[in-house]
Write a protein that holds these residues in place. Sequence first.
Motif, PDB file in Angstrom:
ATOM      1  N   GLU A 567       0.830  -1.209   0.000  1.00  0.00           N
ATOM      2  CA  GLU A 567       0.000   0.000   0.000  1.00  0.00           C
ATOM      3  C   GLU A 567       0.866   1.261   0.000  1.00  0.00           C
ATOM      4  N   ILE A 568       1.948   1.237   0.749  1.00  0.00           N
ATOM      5  CA  ILE A 568       2.839   2.409   0.759  1.00  0.00           C
ATOM      6  C   ILE A 568       3.437   2.629  -0.621  1.00  0.00           C
ATOM      7  N   LEU A 569       3.848   1.545  -1.284  1.00  0.00           N
ATOM      8  CA  LEU A 569       4.430   1.681  -2.621  1.00  0.00           C
ATOM      9  C   LEU A 569       3.397   2.162  -3.625  1.00  0.00           C
ATOM     10  N   GLU A 570       2.133   1.730  -3.487  1.00  0.00           N
ATOM     11  CA  GLU A 570       1.083   2.197  -4.394  1.00  0.00           C
ATOM     12  C   GLU A 570       0.844   3.693  -4.234  1.00  0.00           C
ATOM     13  N   ILE A 571       0.876   4.188  -2.998  1.00  0.00           N
ATOM     14  CA  ILE A 571       0.702   5.634  -2.763  1.00  0.00           C
ATOM     15  C   ILE A 571       1.817   6.409  -3.450  1.00  0.00           C
ATOM     16  N   ALA A 572       3.068   5.933  -3.274  1.00  0.00           N
ATOM     17  CA  ALA A 572       4.200   6.630  -3.874  1.00  0.00           C
ATOM     18  C   ALA A 572       4.135   6.582  -5.391  1.00  0.00           C
ATOM     19  N   ALA A 573       3.764   5.449  -5.963  1.00  0.00           N
ATOM     20  CA  ALA A 573       3.703   5.330  -7.420  1.00  0.00           C
ATOM     21  C   ALA A 573       2.611   6.220  -7.996  1.00  0.00           C
ATOM     22  N   GLN A 574       1.451   6.272  -7.341  1.00  0.00           N
ATOM     23  CA  GLN A 574       0.368   7.111  -7.809  1.00  0.00           C
ATOM     24  C   GLN A 574       0.783   8.592  -7.784  1.00  0.00           C
ATOM     25  N   HIS A 575       1.452   8.992  -6.699  1.00  0.00           N
ATOM     26  CA  HIS A 575       1.919  10.390  -6.595  1.00  0.00           C
ATOM     27  C   HIS A 575       2.954  10.694  -7.677  1.00  0.00           C
ATOM     28  N   GLN A 576       3.824   9.746  -7.957  1.00  0.00           N
ATOM     29  CA  GLN A 576       4.867   9.970  -8.956  1.00  0.00           C
ATOM     30  C   GLN A 576       4.262  10.106 -10.351  1.00  0.00           C
ATOM     31  N   ILE A 577       3.276   9.281 -10.658  1.00  0.00           N
ATOM     32  CA  ILE A 577       2.640   9.348 -11.976  1.00  0.00           C
ATOM     33  C   ILE A 577       1.878  10.651 -12.156  1.00  0.00           C
ATOM     34  N   GLU A 578       1.245  11.151 -11.064  1.00  0.00           N
ATOM     35  CA  GLU A 578       0.448  12.375 -11.157  1.00  0.00           C
ATOM     36  C   GLU A 578       1.316  13.634 -11.256  1.00  0.00           C
ATOM     37  N   THR A 579       2.471  13.614 -10.634  1.00  0.00           N
ATOM     38  CA  THR A 579       3.301  14.822 -10.589  1.00  0.00           C
ATOM     39  C   THR A 579       4.380  14.861 -11.656  1.00  0.00           C
ATOM     40  N   TYR A 630      15.629  13.125  16.712  1.00  0.00           N
ATOM     41  CA  TYR A 630      15.167  13.628  15.418  1.00  0.00           C
ATOM     42  C   TYR A 630      14.364  12.559  14.703  1.00  0.00           C
ATOM     43  N   MET A 631      13.158  12.919  14.307  1.00  0.00           N
ATOM     44  CA  MET A 631      12.268  12.019  13.569  1.00  0.00           C
ATOM     45  C   MET A 631      12.119  12.546  12.144  1.00  0.00           C
ATOM     46  N   PRO A 632      12.449  11.758  11.138  1.00  0.00           N
ATOM     47  CA  PRO A 632      12.297  12.233   9.765  1.00  0.00           C
ATOM     48  C   PRO A 632      10.838  12.453   9.416  1.00  0.00           C
ATOM     49  N   CYS A 633      10.629  13.218   8.371  1.00  0.00           N
ATOM     50  CA  CYS A 633       9.266  13.482   7.907  1.00  0.00           C
ATOM     51  C   CYS A 633       8.682  12.193   7.323  1.00  0.00           C
ATOM     52  N   MET A 634       7.636  11.674   7.981  1.00  0.00           N
ATOM     53  CA  MET A 634       7.069  10.394   7.548  1.00  0.00           C
ATOM     54  C   MET A 634       6.324  10.526   6.233  1.00  0.00           C
ATOM     55  N   ALA A 635       6.006  11.730   5.792  1.00  0.00           N
ATOM     56  CA  ALA A 635       5.376  11.898   4.489  1.00  0.00           C
ATOM     57  C   ALA A 635       6.318  11.519   3.347  1.00  0.00           C
ATOM     58  N   LYS A 636       7.622  11.494   3.622  1.00  0.00           N
ATOM     59  CA  LYS A 636       8.601  11.128   2.603  1.00  0.00           C
ATOM     60  C   LYS A 636       8.856   9.618   2.567  1.00  0.00           C
ATOM     61  N   LEU A 637       8.257   8.860   3.507  1.00  0.00           N
ATOM     62  CA  LEU A 637       8.518   7.427   3.584  1.00  0.00           C
ATOM     63  C   LEU A 637       8.094   6.682   2.319  1.00  0.00           C
ATOM     64  N   PRO A 638       6.894   6.906   1.741  1.00  0.00           N
ATOM     65  CA  PRO A 638       6.528   6.166   0.521  1.00  0.00           C
ATOM     66  C   PRO A 638       7.516   6.374  -0.619  1.00  0.00           C
ATOM     67  N   THR A 639       7.930   7.639  -0.825  1.00  0.00           N
ATOM     68  CA  THR A 639       8.877   7.911  -1.909  1.00  0.00           C
ATOM     69  C   THR A 639      10.216   7.226  -1.649  1.00  0.00           C
ATOM     70  N   PHE A 640      10.650   7.234  -0.384  1.00  0.00           N
ATOM     71  CA  PHE A 640      11.908   6.574  -0.029  1.00  0.00           C
ATOM     72  C   PHE A 640      11.870   5.082  -0.365  1.00  0.00           C
ATOM     73  N   LEU A 641      10.789   4.411  -0.002  1.00  0.00           N
ATOM     74  CA  LEU A 641      10.694   2.972  -0.258  1.00  0.00           C
ATOM     75  C   LEU A 641      10.592   2.665  -1.754  1.00  0.00           C
ATOM     76  N   PRO A 670      15.613  17.219   6.321  1.00  0.00           N
ATOM     77  CA  PRO A 670      14.367  17.959   6.595  1.00  0.00           C
ATOM     78  C   PRO A 670      13.699  18.418   5.303  1.00  0.00           C
ATOM     79  N   GLU A 671      12.397  18.356   5.293  1.00  0.00           N
ATOM     80  CA  GLU A 671      11.645  18.692   4.095  1.00  0.00           C
ATOM     81  C   GLU A 671      11.600  20.196   3.863  1.00  0.00           C
ATOM     82  N   GLN A 672      11.320  20.571   2.634  1.00  0.00           N
ATOM     83  CA  GLN A 672      11.118  21.974   2.286  1.00  0.00           C
ATOM     84  C   GLN A 672       9.697  22.373   2.643  1.00  0.00           C
ATOM     85  N   LEU A 673       9.554  23.447   3.391  1.00  0.00           N
ATOM     86  CA  LEU A 673       8.245  23.924   3.800  1.00  0.00           C
ATOM     87  C   LEU A 673       7.827  25.092   2.929  1.00  0.00           C
ATOM     88  N   PRO A 674       6.533  25.223   2.656  1.00  0.00           N
ATOM     89  CA  PRO A 674       6.070  26.387   1.887  1.00  0.00           C
ATOM     90  C   PRO A 674       6.279  27.662   2.684  1.00  0.00           C
TER      91      PRO A 674
END
Length: 761
Positions: A567-579, A630-641, A670-674
């Motif tokens: 499921e994590i890989l599917e989220i990352a793949a869907q985001h990659q295809i859309e962006t 220090y805890m990494p940004c978990m929103a980046k976990l799907p892309t990392f995997l 650390p992630e880039q913040l708007p």
Amino acid sequence: MTDQMDIDSDAPRGVKRTAAEAGLPPEASRRIKACCYPLYRQIIMLTIVKALDQDVVNKIAAGEIIVAPMHALKELLENSIDAGSTAIDVVVKDGGLKLLQITDNGHGIERDDLPILCERFTTSKLKNFEDLMSIGTYGFRGEALASISHIAHLKVTTRTANSSCAWQAHYADGKLTPAKPGQSPDPKPCAGRPGTQITVEDLFYNIPNRRKAFRSPSEEYTKVLDVITRYAVHREGVAFSVKKHGDTASGFSVAAAATKADRIRQAYGGAGKELMEFGVEDTRWGFKASGYATNANYSGKRTIMLLFINNRSVESSTVKKAIEQTYQLFLPKGGHPFVYLCLDIDPGRVDVNVHPTKREVHFLNEDEIIELVCNNIRESLAKVDTSRTFQTQTLLPGVTPMTPMHLRAAAADKTPPTDDSATRRTSTTKKPYENNLVRTDSRMRKITSMLPPALSATTSQDESAAPEAARYTTTDREQVQIRLTSIKNLRAEVREAMHNGLTEVFASLTYVGVVDSNRRLAAMQSGVKLYLVDYGMTANEFFYQIGLTDFGNFGLIQLQPPPSLREILEIAAQHQIETDSECADLDKQQVVQKVHDQLMSRRQMLSEYFSIEISEEGLLEAIPLLLKGYMPCMAKLPTFLLRLGPFVDWTHEELCFRTLLRELASFYVPEQLPRAAADRESQPATARARMKGTETVSQDSHDTNDELEAGTERRRKELESVLEHVLFPAFRSRIVATKGMLKGVIEVANLKGLYRVFERC
């Protein structure tokens, strides 16, 4: 001897023979006289006495007067003071051997006087010998410029108050010489300010033995600096500055309005803090003495004595020994004082013409005058001897003498190590000048306190801004010794790419604050310099190095409940295809399946070396913990995997470890913040329009805009806290800065440069 000279054995003993009888030429008979005795045979050389060439005479005289660059500077300095200058600037190159330039704002030299300026014994200060008995100026013989012109290339640029322009002249061997071959030697008109500038180049260029005798340019520069500081202390109302050629900062400078005490403090540092003023006069011996000396609280490694007799800097071993004996009763063994002594003696009692460089003078009633001066210093020392001060060692913050040992250790652990180490270092070193002072105490006032309330409120630390404390547990897992050749090679690559200067900057950094969280820029201080740092690039290299040093021994971040890897890989793949438009034609399921199979087939290796725990059912149970706190940004976990599939070389061991650790480091960055709302309002209209459109899309796809703003602001505060308290302290203690990091660190200011800017204002 008899083999070399044809001596007639038949001639009676004791009878001289003529040159013709000896067979010698007529000229030889004038120079050599041969005597033959029964016991002694010798040749007596009879030399012809003749006058030396004038050029030789001048060079001999120049060598007696100008012994070193410091003597040339002393002569030129005294000429400038005699000219009524109120500002004197000196530029030195190679200790004065290559260049010695002195510029003043005195009354200048008339155009008609330039042709005879460098001739010997040309002076306006003496007319007859009797004037020498009452001389009150520094120079009087007219030999300084003449001597310099015989052993260096001399250029004079001068302008008087009545002249419409300045005049420039070049000299060699005491006479005017053309600046270039074929030109006229006459002085040339040029632009220039009132006063005189004398440039001495290539000192001792024609006396190679003298030039080779100098040890080093730095040693000669130190002597030049000593001459400048002596006259700077003595001559109130005159501004002095000296610097090395090519340097923007002055080696020493003092303003014209500075007092004698201020000049001593500026020139001699610690000696200026413990000064006492003294003075004595006696009409019977025709003298008046005044000056400053250190009290019993000061003790130096050597005696520093500035002695001026009738405003002339001189040396006197008699005076120095007498003063040192006076201080023996007040200073500890091996301690020495600082003394500035100015003696005004009746000119009729002083003989100034006893030394070629005027380093020594003779005066009447020397013993009586020295005794009176030493008695006055002794009385002044006795008055302040009742107020001795002693340096004591300070305790650590929060510790009292009665604190138990276990509490002292706890207090030491809570104290920031960098602050204490800086305190210990500075307590044993000489206090630097103000432009070298560095603020490294985190308890002192911060830059955020100087901002307006609206700005400081966003950067202040409070409880709501701090992230929630993570819970850590220990395991009984033993540390693994990694002896893999591939890891050793990767560690060696880092060491070979190390940049020593940048590593020292990070090792002594003091965190200042976040500059731009969107561009991941932060400010840090190291020494007296301020740097702008790309903390994203720095964190990437830092976590890669942690991956190498802690390889196989990472901690674990447990994921509860464990998510499905697919499921994590599917989220990352869907985001990659859309962006990414280039990935639009890819089969999402095929990509997910391929990466999933790769990770599942290497579960054991990922768990053993990288602490990525994947169960047999395909659940992601844990990821590696690289840095405590220090805890990494978990929103980046799907892309990392997902990137572990195509961006990791699984076919070669060393490449596999390198690429996988790089991906892990990228995940931990650390992630880039708007940009914040206030920053977006300050953007141009076109940029705001583009950002507004982005916000509308985000509002339609996720939550309301206000909730996004609140979440972003909360994460920004958490990140600022982590950067200050976790990441940058870790950079300071562990990072090995590499050459590739140079493009991510920019020096934006330094304290010395700012001092120079404000000095010009």
